[in-house]
Design a protein around this motif. Structure first.
Motif, short mmCIF file in Angstrom:
data_model
loop_
_atom_site.label_atom_id
_atom_site.label_comp_id
_atom_site.label_asym_id
_atom_site.label_seq_id
_atom_site.Cartn_x
_atom_site.Cartn_y
_atom_site.Cartn_z
N UNK A 8 0.84 -1.20 0.00
CA UNK A 8 0.00 0.00 0.00
C UNK A 8 0.87 1.25 0.00
N UNK A 9 1.93 1.24 0.81
CA UNK A 9 2.84 2.38 0.85
C UNK A 9 3.53 2.58 -0.49
N UNK A 10 3.93 1.49 -1.12
CA UNK A 10 4.56 1.56 -2.43
C UNK A 10 3.60 2.14 -3.47
N UNK A 11 2.34 1.72 -3.41
CA UNK A 11 1.33 2.25 -4.33
C UNK A 11 1.15 3.74 -4.11
N UNK A 15 1.76 6.55 -6.95
CA UNK A 15 0.69 7.46 -7.36
C UNK A 15 1.15 8.91 -7.26
N UNK A 16 1.83 9.26 -6.18
CA UNK A 16 2.32 10.63 -6.03
C UNK A 16 3.37 10.96 -7.09
N UNK A 36 -3.51 12.06 -1.89
CA UNK A 36 -3.34 12.21 -0.43
C UNK A 36 -4.66 12.08 0.30
N UNK A 37 -5.71 12.71 -0.22
CA UNK A 37 -7.02 12.66 0.43
C UNK A 37 -7.60 11.26 0.44
N UNK A 38 -7.45 10.53 -0.66
CA UNK A 38 -7.99 9.17 -0.73
C UNK A 38 -7.33 8.27 0.30
N UNK A 57 -8.39 -0.48 -6.69
CA UNK A 57 -8.78 0.82 -7.26
C UNK A 57 -7.56 1.71 -7.45
N UNK A 58 -6.64 1.63 -6.50
CA UNK A 58 -5.41 2.41 -6.60
C UNK A 58 -4.55 1.98 -7.79
#
Length: 90
Positions: A8-11, A15-16, A36-38, A57-58
């Protein structure tokens, strides 16, 4: 398959990074804010099913950001007043 916190952290980082590749300031800042908000809104997910759905979804969003940022780089935009100027250090 359980999704680990490391995945999750890698995703999140991916994304950023993709969001930061938009040439247009407004698209870039909007995309980063949405990512960030999601993640902030979903940080308390505890059920494995919910976490897996959010992760999937990410992954879809990452693919979409990749396509859109690639398209964005094909066009040039004038810099806005609010954008910092890139200074070359020598």
């Amino acid at each position: 398959m359980a999704v680990s916190s490391k995945q999750v952290l890698s995703l999140y980082k991916q994304l950023l990074e993709k969001a930061a590749k938009f040439d247009n300031y407004n698209f870039r800042e909007y995309s980063k804010r949405r990512v960030r908000d999601a993640f902030k809104d979903n940080k308390n997910l505890s059920e494995e099913k919910s976490i897996t759905e959010f992760y999937n979804k990410g992954i879809e969003s990452l693919a979409q950001l990749h396509r859109q940022s690639t398209i964005s780089q094909m066009f040039t935009f004038d810099k806005l007043v609010v954008e910092p100027l890139k200074q070359k250090h020598q």
